[in-house]
Design an enzyme around this catalytic site. Structure first.
Site, mmCIF file in Angstrom:
data_model
loop_
_atom_site.group_PDB
_atom_site.id
_atom_site.type_symbol
_atom_site.label_atom_id
_atom_site.label_comp_id
_atom_site.label_asym_id
_atom_site.label_seq_id
_atom_site.Cartn_x
_atom_site.Cartn_y
_atom_site.Cartn_z
ATOM 1 N N LYS A 168 0.761 -1.291 -0.016
ATOM 2 C CA LYS A 168 0.191 0.033 -0.018
ATOM 3 C C LYS A 168 0.856 1.244 0.092
ATOM 4 O O LYS A 168 1.393 1.398 1.103
ATOM 5 C CB LYS A 168 -0.930 -0.025 1.203
ATOM 6 C CG LYS A 168 -2.131 0.996 1.164
ATOM 7 C CD LYS A 168 -2.205 1.816 2.364
ATOM 8 C CE LYS A 168 -1.495 2.716 3.054
ATOM 9 N NZ LYS A 168 -1.291 4.193 2.182
ATOM 10 N N GLU A 244 10.274 1.390 10.203
ATOM 11 C CA GLU A 244 11.121 2.435 10.188
ATOM 12 C C GLU A 244 10.530 3.934 10.158
ATOM 13 O O GLU A 244 9.751 4.174 9.482
ATOM 14 C CB GLU A 244 11.863 2.226 8.683
ATOM 15 C CG GLU A 244 13.295 2.795 8.702
ATOM 16 C CD GLU A 244 13.213 4.196 8.155
ATOM 17 O OE1 GLU A 244 13.228 5.110 9.072
ATOM 18 O OE2 GLU A 244 13.301 4.498 6.823
ATOM 19 N N CYS A 278 13.618 11.074 7.513
ATOM 20 C CA CYS A 278 13.908 10.795 8.956
ATOM 21 C C CYS A 278 15.369 10.777 9.414
ATOM 22 O O CYS A 278 15.394 10.844 10.635
ATOM 23 C CB CYS A 278 13.317 9.154 8.983
ATOM 24 S SG CYS A 278 13.867 8.163 7.598
ATOM 25 N N GLU A 379 10.196 16.054 15.770
ATOM 26 C CA GLU A 379 10.678 15.884 14.549
ATOM 27 C C GLU A 379 10.180 17.275 13.849
ATOM 28 O O GLU A 379 8.884 17.584 13.787
ATOM 29 C CB GLU A 379 10.316 14.829 13.980
ATOM 30 C CG GLU A 379 11.144 14.252 12.594
ATOM 31 C CD GLU A 379 10.435 12.944 12.094
ATOM 32 O OE1 GLU A 379 9.314 12.498 12.527
ATOM 33 O OE2 GLU A 379 11.354 12.285 11.496
HETATM 34 P P1 ADP Z 1 3.716 10.924 7.376
HETATM 35 O O1 ADP Z 1 3.341 11.833 8.426
HETATM 36 O O2 ADP Z 1 5.005 10.961 6.924
HETATM 37 O O3 ADP Z 1 2.753 11.092 5.931
HETATM 38 P P2 ADP Z 1 2.361 8.595 7.890
HETATM 39 O O4 ADP Z 1 2.616 7.619 8.923
HETATM 40 O O5 ADP Z 1 1.094 9.079 7.936
HETATM 41 O O6 ADP Z 1 3.745 9.352 7.847
HETATM 42 O O7 ADP Z 1 2.262 7.702 6.426
HETATM 43 C C1 ADP Z 1 3.114 6.709 6.032
HETATM 44 C C2 ADP Z 1 2.294 5.637 5.590
HETATM 45 O O8 ADP Z 1 1.647 5.227 6.314
HETATM 46 C C3 ADP Z 1 1.578 6.191 4.185
HETATM 47 O O9 ADP Z 1 1.408 5.064 3.140
HETATM 48 C C4 ADP Z 1 0.118 6.212 4.727
HETATM 49 O O10 ADP Z 1 -0.899 6.230 3.884
HETATM 50 C C5 ADP Z 1 0.126 4.955 6.024
HETATM 51 N N1 ADP Z 1 -0.743 5.266 6.992
HETATM 52 C C6 ADP Z 1 -1.235 6.352 7.648
HETATM 53 N N2 ADP Z 1 -2.136 6.110 8.412
HETATM 54 C C7 ADP Z 1 -2.418 4.784 8.522
HETATM 55 C C8 ADP Z 1 -3.108 3.987 9.123
HETATM 56 N N3 ADP Z 1 -4.162 4.375 9.984
HETATM 57 N N4 ADP Z 1 -3.289 2.438 8.613
HETATM 58 C C9 ADP Z 1 -2.253 2.121 7.639
HETATM 59 N N5 ADP Z 1 -1.541 2.937 7.016
HETATM 60 C C10 ADP Z 1 -1.460 4.258 7.313
#
Ligand code: ADP
Length: 475
Positions: A168, A244, A278, A379
Site C-alpha cells: 500500500k 522504520e 527521517c 521532529e
Molecule cells: P507521514 O506523516 O510521513 O505522512 P504516515 O505514517 O501518516 O507518515 O504515512 C506513512 C504511510 O502510512 C502512508 O502510506 C500512509 O498512507 C500510511 N498510513 C497512515 N495512517 C495509516 C493507518 N491508520 N493505517 C495504515 N496505514 C496508514
C-alpha cells in the site's frame, strides 16, 4: 491497483486525485481501494506463495537483475515523475532512482547468499541442520518522502527471500508506485507475487493487512504514531514486524572539527528533500569555540538555498508534502522565536507569486535554540536548521541521546579517539562520522527506540523476510 497480475479498478469503482505539491495541479488519478480490495490482494499473494517460494534463488535473482536494469534504463522518466508527484529537485530525484535501483541489484545478489548451517550435536548419533525459508505473505506500507526507494528497499529483499507481497503506497505518491510495479511486470514477475492496493483512506487497508491470518509480516515506513499503532495490531496476531519511523538526529560539532567543512555538510544534509527525511539533522550542537565560523558559513549557505519547483534550475528545496506539513514547520519556528531564538535566515511561509498554489516554507536557520522549544524535541520534517551552542564536551553525548528517537546521528571531529567514543556512545542506529550520507543498499539502515524495529538493506535486510527452520537428524 495491481491484483493477481492485472491492473484493476477498486471494487467500489471510486478513484482519488494525485496532485503536484509545487503547483496544486491534478496530475493523475488512482483507484481508491478499501478492505475488500485488500482481502482480494492478500488472497492473490497467498495463492502465489507456494510456487514463488519454491523457485530457485537463481530464478528470483534473475528477475531482480532484470528489474534493476529496467529501472536504470528508465531512470530519467522515473526521476521526472518523482519531481512531478513528490516535488523534490530533479537532481535529487535522479539520485533517489539510482539509490532505489541499487536495492534491486544488491538483493539480486543476496538472494543467492541465503544459506543454512550444519550444527554439531552432543549426541553422537544426531546431526542438526538449519535452513532459512521465506516468512510468507508480506504486507508493506510505504511513505511519500522517498516514493521509489522505500518500495525497492522492501520489495528487493522480500522477493529475493521468496515472499509474496501486498503493497500500500502513500496516498500522495501512488503514481511512482505504479511505475515501480511496471518495472517488475516488465521484468517478468509472475502473477500474484506482487500486488498493490492504492487508497486515499489508509486505515481500513492497514486493518486488513494487520489482521488477515494469511499475512505473515508487516513492513512499514512512516511516522512513529502510525507505526506504533500498526505494529501493535500486527503483534496481536503475531505477525513479524519491521518498522522504520521518525527521527530527531543530533549533529555534533566538536571543538577540534573544521567548522567550515561541518557547516557545509550540515547545509547539504539539512535541506535534502526539503528536510523531509527521517535522518535529517534536527539539533545542531556546535561547540562555543567554533560556533562563530560554523554559524557564519551556515548562514551564507542557507541564504543561498532557493525554494521552488523541482524542475527549475538552481532550486535547492522543493515544496513540502501538504499544508499540514507547512503549518507544523511554521508552528515550530514561531514557538522558537517566541521563546527567544533568533532567525537570521528564512522563518516564513512562501505564499505569493510562483509559490501561491504550492506548499512552501523558506529555507530557515534558527540560532539560540534551547531545550524548552518544540523544535528541540519534535521532529520538524521541514527546511529548518536549529543551532544550539554547547560548552561542555563531556556532556554533549548525553544531550544528543536525550530523545526517544534513535535513528541517525552525525559527528564532526578530527580526533580519532573522539570519533570512536562518540560512535559507540550515541544511541542511534546510523552514525555519520564527518559524513553526511551514511546510507547505501549494502549497509543496514534502521533505528532504535521510537525510530523503529529491524534493519533494511545490507545483509540484515533479507533476514527480516526469512524464518529459521531446524532439522534434528538421528542417524
Ligand atoms: P507521514 O506523516 O510521513 O505522512 P504516515 O505514517 O501518516 O507518515 O504515512 C506513512 C504511510 O502510512 C502512508 O502510506 C500512509 O498512507 C500510511 N498510513 C497512515 N495512517 C495509516 C493507518 N491508520 N493505517 C495504515 N496505514 C496508514
Amino acid at each position: 491497483m495491481f491484483l493477481d497480475g492485472q491492473w484493476v479498478q477498486a471494487v467500489s469503482g471510486d478513484v482519488f486525485s494525485v496532485t503536484n505539491p509545487a503547483t496544486g495541479e491534478v496530475i493523475g488519478e488512482m483507484p481508491d481501494g478499501g478492505a475488500a480490495d485488500t482481502t482480494a490482494a492478500i488472497a492473490a499473494a497467498s495463492a502465489a506463495f507456494g510456487s514463488w517460494s519454491t523457485t530457485t534463488a537463481y530464478e528470483r535473482s534473475a528477475i531482480l537483475y532484470k528489474a534493476w536494469q529496467l529501472m536504470v534504463e528508465r531512470s530519467e522518466d522515473l526521476a521526472n515523475l518523482m519531481t512531478l508527484e513528490q516535488g523534490k529537485p530533479l537532481k535529487a530525484s535522479r539520485f533517489e532512482v539510482s539509490y532505489a535501483a541499487d536495492f534491486l541489484q544488491w538483493f539480486a545478489e543476496e538472494a543467492k547468499r541465503v544459506t543454512g548451517e550444519w550444527l554439531p550435536s552432543a549426541r553422537a548419533n544426531q546431526r542438526f541442520l538449519s535452513i532459512k525459508q521465506p516468512v510468507g505473505v508480506v504486507g508493506a506500507i510505504t511513505p511519500w518522502n522517498y516514493p521509489i526507494s522505500m518500495l525497492t528497499r522492501k520489495m528487493g529483499p522480500a522477493l529475493a527471500a521468496g515472499c509474496t507481497m501486498v503493497l500500500k503506497p502513500a496516498e500522495a505518491t501512488p503514481l511512482c508506485a505504479k511505475a515501480v510495479f511496471d518495472v517488475f511486470v516488465d521484468a517478468g514477475i509472475p502473477a500474484g507475487v506482487i500486488n498493490m492496493v492504492t487508497t486515499s483512506t489508509p486505515a481500513p487497508v492497514g486493518e486488513v493487512l494487520t489482521s488477515d491470518p494469511r499475512v505473515a509480516k508487516l513492513t512499514f515506513t512512516g511516522s512513529t504514531a502510525v507505526g506504533k499503532m500498526l505494529a501493535g495490531a500486527a503483534a496481536a496476531n503475531l505477525q513479524r514486524v519491521s518498522v522504520e519511523l521518525g527521527g530527531h538526529a543530533p549533529f555534533i560539532v566538536y571543538p577540534d572539527a573544521d567548522p567550515v567543512h561541518a557547516a557545509k555538510g550540515a547545509a547539504a544534509l539539512k535541506f535534502l528533500n526539503s528536510g523531509q527525511a527521517c535522518i535529517s539533522p534536527n539539533r545542531l550542537y556546535v561547540h562555543r569555540s567554533v560556533a562563530e565560523p560554523f554559524i557564519e558559513t551556515l548562514t551564507a549557505r542557507v541564504a543561498k538555498v532557493k525554494a521552488g519547483s523541482g524542475f527549475d534550475d538552481g532550486v535547492g528545496v522543493g515544496p513540502l508534502v501538504n499544508d499540514a506539513a507547512v503549518a507544523k514547520v511554521a508552528n515550530q519556528v514561531d514557538d522558537a522565536r517566541a521563546k527567544g531564538a533568533e532567525v537570521p535566515v528564512g522563518g516564513e511561509r512562501l505564499e505569493t507569486g510562483d509559490y501561491a498554489n504550492g506548499h512552501f516554507y523558506a529555507p530557515t536557520l534558527i540560532t539560540g535554540v534551547t531545550t524548552d522549544m518544540l523544535i528541540s524535541h519534535e521532529e520538524t520534517f521541514g527546511p529548518v536548521a536549529p543551532v544550539m551552542v554547547y560548552d561542555e564536551v563531556d556532556e554533549v553525548i548525553e544531550l544528543a541521546n536525550a530523545t526517544n528517537y534513535g535513528l541517525a546521528a552525525y559527528v564532526y571531529t578530527r580526533d580519532i579517539s573522539t570519533a570512536f567514543k562518540a560512535f559507540e556512545a550515541l544511541r542511534f542506529g546510523i552514525i555519520g562520522i564527518n559524513d553526511v550520507n551514511p546510507t547505501s543498499a549494502a549497509a543496514p539502515f534502521g533505528g532504535m527506540g521510537d525510530s523503529g524495529l529491524g534493519r533494511e538493506g545490507g545483509h540484515e535486510g533479507i533476514d527480516e523476510y526469512l524464518e529459521t527452520k531446524l532439522g534434528g537428524f538421528a542417524i
